[in-house]
Scaffold this active site. Structure first.
Site, PDB file in Angstrom:
ATOM      1  N   GLU A  95     -70.957 -19.962   9.471  1.00 54.57           N
ATOM      2  CA  GLU A  95     -70.323 -20.608  10.794  1.00 54.57           C
ATOM      3  C   GLU A  95     -71.284 -21.525  11.416  1.00 54.57           C
ATOM      4  OE1 GLU A  95     -70.690 -17.416   9.845  1.00 54.57           O
ATOM      5  OE2 GLU A  95     -68.669 -16.672  10.237  1.00 54.57           O
ATOM      6  N   GLU A 118     -67.950 -10.601   6.928  1.00 54.18           N
ATOM      7  CA  GLU A 118     -67.722  -9.706   8.136  1.00 54.18           C
ATOM      8  C   GLU A 118     -66.659  -8.533   7.678  1.00 54.18           C
ATOM      9  OE1 GLU A 118     -67.199 -12.948  10.917  1.00 54.18           O
ATOM     10  OE2 GLU A 118     -68.608 -12.164  11.874  1.00 54.18           O
ATOM     11  N   ALA A 126     -62.364 -16.848   8.299  1.00 52.08           N
ATOM     12  CA  ALA A 126     -61.179 -16.909   9.214  1.00 52.08           C
ATOM     13  C   ALA A 126     -60.590 -18.287   8.702  1.00 52.08           C
ATOM     14  CB  ALA A 126     -61.943 -17.034  10.708  1.00 52.08           C
ATOM     15  N   GLY A 133     -65.821 -14.728   8.091  1.00 50.68           N
ATOM     16  CA  GLY A 133     -65.024 -13.643   8.370  1.00 50.68           C
ATOM     17  C   GLY A 133     -64.916 -12.881   7.023  1.00 50.68           C
TER      18      GLY A 133
HETATM   19  N1  COA Z   1     -59.929 -21.687   6.202  1.00 55.80           N
HETATM   20  C1  COA Z   1     -58.914 -22.287   5.954  1.00 55.80           C
HETATM   21  N2  COA Z   1     -58.662 -22.797   4.534  1.00 55.80           N
HETATM   22  C2  COA Z   1     -59.610 -22.264   3.789  1.00 55.80           C
HETATM   23  C3  COA Z   1     -60.635 -21.684   3.905  1.00 55.80           C
HETATM   24  C4  COA Z   1     -61.035 -21.251   5.477  1.00 55.80           C
HETATM   25  N3  COA Z   1     -62.070 -20.760   5.679  1.00 55.80           N
HETATM   26  N4  COA Z   1     -61.408 -21.623   2.951  1.00 55.80           N
HETATM   27  C5  COA Z   1     -60.884 -22.179   1.991  1.00 55.80           C
HETATM   28  N5  COA Z   1     -59.659 -22.726   2.508  1.00 55.80           N
HETATM   29  C6  COA Z   1     -58.754 -23.518   1.731  1.00 55.80           C
HETATM   30  C7  COA Z   1     -59.164 -24.936   1.477  1.00 55.80           C
HETATM   31  O1  COA Z   1     -58.893 -25.787   2.571  1.00 55.80           O
HETATM   32  C8  COA Z   1     -58.224 -25.369   0.240  1.00 55.80           C
HETATM   33  O2  COA Z   1     -57.011 -25.521   0.807  1.00 55.80           O
HETATM   34  P1  COA Z   1     -55.966 -27.067   0.245  1.00 55.80           P
HETATM   35  O3  COA Z   1     -56.092 -26.675  -1.062  1.00 55.80           O
HETATM   36  O4  COA Z   1     -54.906 -26.792   1.033  1.00 55.80           O
HETATM   37  O5  COA Z   1     -56.948 -28.069   0.656  1.00 55.80           O
HETATM   38  C9  COA Z   1     -58.204 -24.137  -0.367  1.00 55.80           C
HETATM   39  O6  COA Z   1     -58.496 -23.017   0.541  1.00 55.80           O
HETATM   40  C10 COA Z   1     -59.195 -24.108  -1.474  1.00 55.80           C
HETATM   41  O7  COA Z   1     -60.525 -24.256  -1.130  1.00 55.80           O
HETATM   42  P2  COA Z   1     -61.380 -25.641  -1.742  1.00 55.80           P
HETATM   43  O8  COA Z   1     -62.356 -25.752  -0.637  1.00 55.80           O
HETATM   44  O9  COA Z   1     -60.751 -26.678  -2.155  1.00 55.80           O
HETATM   45  O10 COA Z   1     -62.214 -24.799  -2.929  1.00 55.80           O
HETATM   46  P3  COA Z   1     -63.575 -25.189  -3.278  1.00 55.80           P
HETATM   47  O11 COA Z   1     -63.638 -24.442  -4.534  1.00 55.80           O
HETATM   48  O12 COA Z   1     -63.928 -26.473  -3.535  1.00 55.80           O
HETATM   49  O13 COA Z   1     -64.589 -24.442  -2.311  1.00 55.80           O
HETATM   50  C11 COA Z   1     -65.485 -22.725  -0.583  1.00 55.80           C
HETATM   51  C12 COA Z   1     -64.752 -23.185  -2.068  1.00 55.80           C
HETATM   52  C13 COA Z   1     -65.548 -21.349  -0.471  1.00 55.80           C
HETATM   53  C14 COA Z   1     -67.082 -23.178  -0.826  1.00 55.80           C
HETATM   54  C15 COA Z   1     -64.774 -23.475   0.577  1.00 55.80           C
HETATM   55  O14 COA Z   1     -63.410 -23.392   0.333  1.00 55.80           O
HETATM   56  C16 COA Z   1     -65.540 -23.492   1.836  1.00 55.80           C
HETATM   57  O15 COA Z   1     -66.569 -23.789   2.217  1.00 55.80           O
HETATM   58  N6  COA Z   1     -64.519 -22.575   2.552  1.00 55.80           N
HETATM   59  C17 COA Z   1     -64.784 -22.396   3.972  1.00 55.80           C
HETATM   60  C18 COA Z   1     -65.778 -21.201   4.199  1.00 55.80           C
HETATM   61  C19 COA Z   1     -66.145 -21.120   5.620  1.00 55.80           C
HETATM   62  O16 COA Z   1     -66.802 -21.931   6.209  1.00 55.80           O
HETATM   63  N7  COA Z   1     -65.923 -19.861   6.172  1.00 55.80           N
HETATM   64  C20 COA Z   1     -66.154 -19.774   7.558  1.00 55.80           C
HETATM   65  C21 COA Z   1     -65.163 -19.981   8.366  1.00 55.80           C
HETATM   66  S1  COA Z   1     -65.360 -19.505  10.016  1.00 55.80           S
END
Ligand code: COA
Length: 268
Positions: free
Chosen positions: A143, A123, A74, A120
């Site tokens: 989460e 999910e 999400a 999400g």
């Molecule tokens: N919501 C909003 N934005 C998200 C996102 C999410 N769930 N997951 C990734 N993004 C965005 C990042 O903020 C970043 O945006 P920016 O370039 O404007 O800063 C972009 O996507 C790229 O992500 P980034 O974190 O830079 O890539 P990474 O390769 O370093 O890491 C992940 C990849 C997937 C490990 C990391 O993005 C992450 O942990 N995301 C969240 C996952 C999460 O907790 N999901 C559950 C949500 S309830």
């Protein structure tokens, strides 16, 4: 098979491609790793409703844009300041518009998990009927790292797919697992290379296309009923089995068998 026909469409955050009788739905926010924001949820819901009503579509494939993520969850930026009530609403709207909607869809929905499927995103994949992952995919429900819990059905569907013990471990540690582990644990049906992912999904939909849409719809309903605590799956099965005999698909399926030819199901 007839000559390939492809119709492509794009809305703000989603691309669709109708390949013969299969709708390929691509969540298209690669800069945000395809995170599900409100707009994307709405667009996906509309697409699902239209495809459900379109008799020419026999199966859906959902995937993510780019080669890094299926859906990274999400959109965290949207719920950063939510109240309890807003949190509940986010979850229940998601259940209603996407996750329960897909699980109970009348046509098979396949998740082509092409990279990160987190929160999400996992999910969403779990709400689909079948999952195929590319070997770079990473899956998890992170989460609790954010101080929330999975709110789009993850606590329930993960336990159904991998068993309670593995679900507890994945949810309370927030660990991501590899595509290999997901395959071993039964979370995904197949693993492929990223290049072969869509072909593998299309191989499955090709089989679906030749079968009775009426019987497939009933089978999805009955399988799901066994996981609904208010229903008795065996009783629903008896009911739906009986109903099959009234369909034109059944008449055609049996006639084709007896005449030693391929069935051409009318879908009603
Ligand atoms: N919501 C909003 N934005 C998200 C996102 C999410 N769930 N997951 C990734 N993004 C965005 C990042 O903020 C970043 O945006 P920016 O370039 O404007 O800063 C972009 O996507 C790229 O992500 P980034 O974190 O830079 O890539 P990474 O390769 O370093 O890491 C992940 C990849 C997937 C490990 C990391 O993005 C992450 O942990 N995301 C969240 C996952 C999460 O907790 N999901 C559950 C949500 S309830």
């Amino acid at each position: 098979m007839t000559a390939e026909m492809t119709i492509e469409m794009t809305v703000e955050n989603i691309k669709t491609e109708l390949q013969n009788d299969v709708l390929i739905v691509t969540i298209n926010r690669p800069d945000k790793l395809n995170a599900l924001n409100r707009q994307t949820i709405e667009e996906l819901h509309e697409i699902l409703v239209d495809a459900e009503n379109n008799k020419a579509i026999h199966a859906l494939i959902i995937t993510g844009s780019g080669n890094k993520a299926f859906v990274a969850g999400a959109d965290i930026s949207e719920f950063a300041n939510f109240s309890v009530e807003e949190g509940k609403q986010l979850s229940s709207i998601g259940h209603f518009k996407i996750f329960n909607f897909i699980e109970n869809y009348s046509k098979p929905v396949i998740a082509a998990v092409n990279g990160f499927a987190l929160g999400g995103g996992l999910e969403l994949a779990m709400a689909c009927h079948i999952r195929v992952a590319s070997n770079n995919a990473k899956m998890g429900l992170p989460e609790v790292s954010l101080g929330v819990i999975p709110g789009y059905g993850g606590t329930q569907r993960l336990a159904q797919l991998v068993g309670k013990g593995k679900a507890f471990e994945m949810i309370v540690t927030a660990d991501m697992i590899t595509a290999d582990d997901a395959y071993k644990w039964g979370l995904v049906n197949y693993i492929t290379t990223q290049e072969e992912l869509l072909n593998k999904c299309l191989e499955i939909t090709t089989k679906i296309s030749t079968k009775s849409p009426v019987a497939i719809r009933a089978a999805i309903k009955v399988i799901n009923s066994g996981y609904n605590t208010k229903q008795n799956g065996y009783e629903v099965e008896i009911e739906e089995f009986g109903k099959s005999f009234a369909s034109k698909d059944f008449k055609e399926g049996v006639a084709a068998f007896l005449e030693k030819r391929k069935a051409n199901f009318p879908g009603n």
